[in-house]
Write an enzyme that holds these catalytic residues in place. Structure first.
Site, PDB file in Angstrom:
ATOM      1  N   HIS A  37       3.546   5.499  13.183  1.00 31.56           N
ATOM      2  CA  HIS A  37       4.207   6.047  14.370  1.00 31.56           C
ATOM      3  C   HIS A  37       5.699   6.250  14.131  1.00 31.56           C
ATOM      4  O   HIS A  37       6.263   7.296  14.469  1.00 31.56           O
ATOM      5  CB  HIS A  37       3.972   5.091  15.547  1.00 31.56           C
ATOM      6  CG  HIS A  37       4.401   5.604  16.885  1.00 31.56           C
ATOM      7  ND1 HIS A  37       5.692   5.475  17.341  1.00 31.56           N
ATOM      8  CD2 HIS A  37       3.704   6.224  17.872  1.00 31.56           C
ATOM      9  CE1 HIS A  37       5.783   5.999  18.559  1.00 31.56           C
ATOM     10  NE2 HIS A  37       4.592   6.460  18.908  1.00 31.56           N
ATOM     11  N   ASP A  58      10.998   1.361  16.336  1.00 34.69           N
ATOM     12  CA  ASP A  58       9.617   1.830  16.212  1.00 34.69           C
ATOM     13  C   ASP A  58       8.838   0.902  15.275  1.00 34.69           C
ATOM     14  O   ASP A  58       9.166  -0.285  15.161  1.00 34.69           O
ATOM     15  CB  ASP A  58       9.617   3.278  15.706  1.00 34.69           C
ATOM     16  CG  ASP A  58       8.539   4.123  16.359  1.00 34.69           C
ATOM     17  OD1 ASP A  58       7.357   3.776  16.192  1.00 34.69           O
ATOM     18  OD2 ASP A  58       8.860   5.114  17.034  1.00 34.69           O
ATOM     19  N   SER A 100       6.060   9.918  23.001  1.00 35.86           N
ATOM     20  CA  SER A 100       6.786   9.419  21.826  1.00 35.86           C
ATOM     21  C   SER A 100       7.227  10.553  20.925  1.00 35.86           C
ATOM     22  O   SER A 100       8.238  10.445  20.221  1.00 35.86           O
ATOM     23  CB  SER A 100       5.898   8.469  21.013  1.00 35.86           C
ATOM     24  OG  SER A 100       5.702   7.254  21.668  1.00 35.86           O
TER      25      SER A 100
END
Length: 281
Positions: free
Chosen positions: A49, A17, A223
């Protein structure tokens, strides 16, 4: 905590990520950080994120009094930064991270690989390379969980490497239809039905990267659905460490709740944690 008292204790989850912020919800469980973009040594997340997805999989909820606990709050985190501050990345960095996992899986006890990263099929060579990379991990016995991507609702919109036939591909159950129908759907270019299953992905609250003193933030997308399943697999492996990735995939299939939608939209159905864990003797 789930009714079985499972936390994923000792199970390593590799997160590919944007990095990870050392949030208090991760305690001392970030056991390895590797930066494949800039080579920095200490954990950081210049996008947010990666911190968010890691919290969904493995956050303890400590900063919020347990309100925002992740799926497997006892699991160990191996954070691999392959995306920059804009959430963009290069194929070579992702592939290097995958090969690093293959070489170091035993050292860090990596059992699960969470990939909330994807790209379209517009570049065949890029698509094929990512597919080959995740399938090598799968063939090594790792439990690879990937996002379906947010390019739906058109057919054939599942991103790579989630379009791999082998890995566990997760869409968002609350982003399938109507105005929020962005969850990627199959079939893939090789006529594979995808995703494999779906889980909630809308306005999921999880760990924030420390900017402005914020402890948590809400984000949406496939996600966010993916690490919920990855964390659940950590619980399953704590309960039965000998379960193979193929066996886990079948247990997910058997325990999913049919939403009555086409298979290329919902897969087997919506992920059900209790039903999944009950099937593990």
């Amino acid at each position: 905590m789930n009714q079985y008292g499972l936390t994923g204790r000792g199970i390593g989850i590799a997160m590919l990520d944007t990095g990870i912020f050392p949030h208090m919800d991760f305690d001392n469980r970030i056991i390895c950080f590797r930066d494949f973009i800039y080579g920095r040594k200490q954990p950081y997340d210049d996008n947010g994120h990666g911190t968010h997805t890691a919290g969904i999989a493995a956050g303890s909820g400590s900063a919020g009094g347990g309100q925002y606990c992740g799926a497997a709050p006892g699991s160990r985190i191996i954070a691999l930064k392959v995306l920059d501050r804009r959430g963009n990345g290069q194929k070579d960095d992702v592939l290097r991270a995958m090969e690093w996992i293959r070489r170091n899986r035993k050292t860090y006890g990596i059992r699960i690989v969470n990939i909330s990263v994807g790209t379209t099929e517009k570049e065949p060579s890029l698509h094929e390379a990512l597919i080959a990379g995740v399938e090598r991990l799968w063939d090594d016995g790792l439990h690879v969980v990937t996002a379906a991507g947010n390019l739906g609702p058109a057919a054939g919109s599942v991103t790579a490497p989630g379009s791999s036939r082998k890995v566990i591909t997760v869409g968002s159950s609350d982003m399938l239809t109507a105005g929020q129908g962005i969850s990627g759907r199959g079939p893939t270019k090789d006529c594979v039905c995808k995703p494999d299953l779906v889980a909630p992905g809308m306005n999921i609250i999880s760990c924030a990267p420390g900017w402005g003193g914020r402890k948590y933030v809400a984000k949406s997308g496939t996600s966010m659905s993916t690490p919920a399943v990855a964390g659940a697999i950590a619980l399953a492996l704590e309960k039965d460490p000998l379960l193979t990735n193929v066996e886990i995939k079948m247990l997910l299939k058997e325990s999913a709740r049919d939403l009555g939608l086409p298979h290329n939209l919902q897969g087997w159905g919506e992920f059900q944690l209790d039903s999944f864990l009950r099937r593990i003797v």
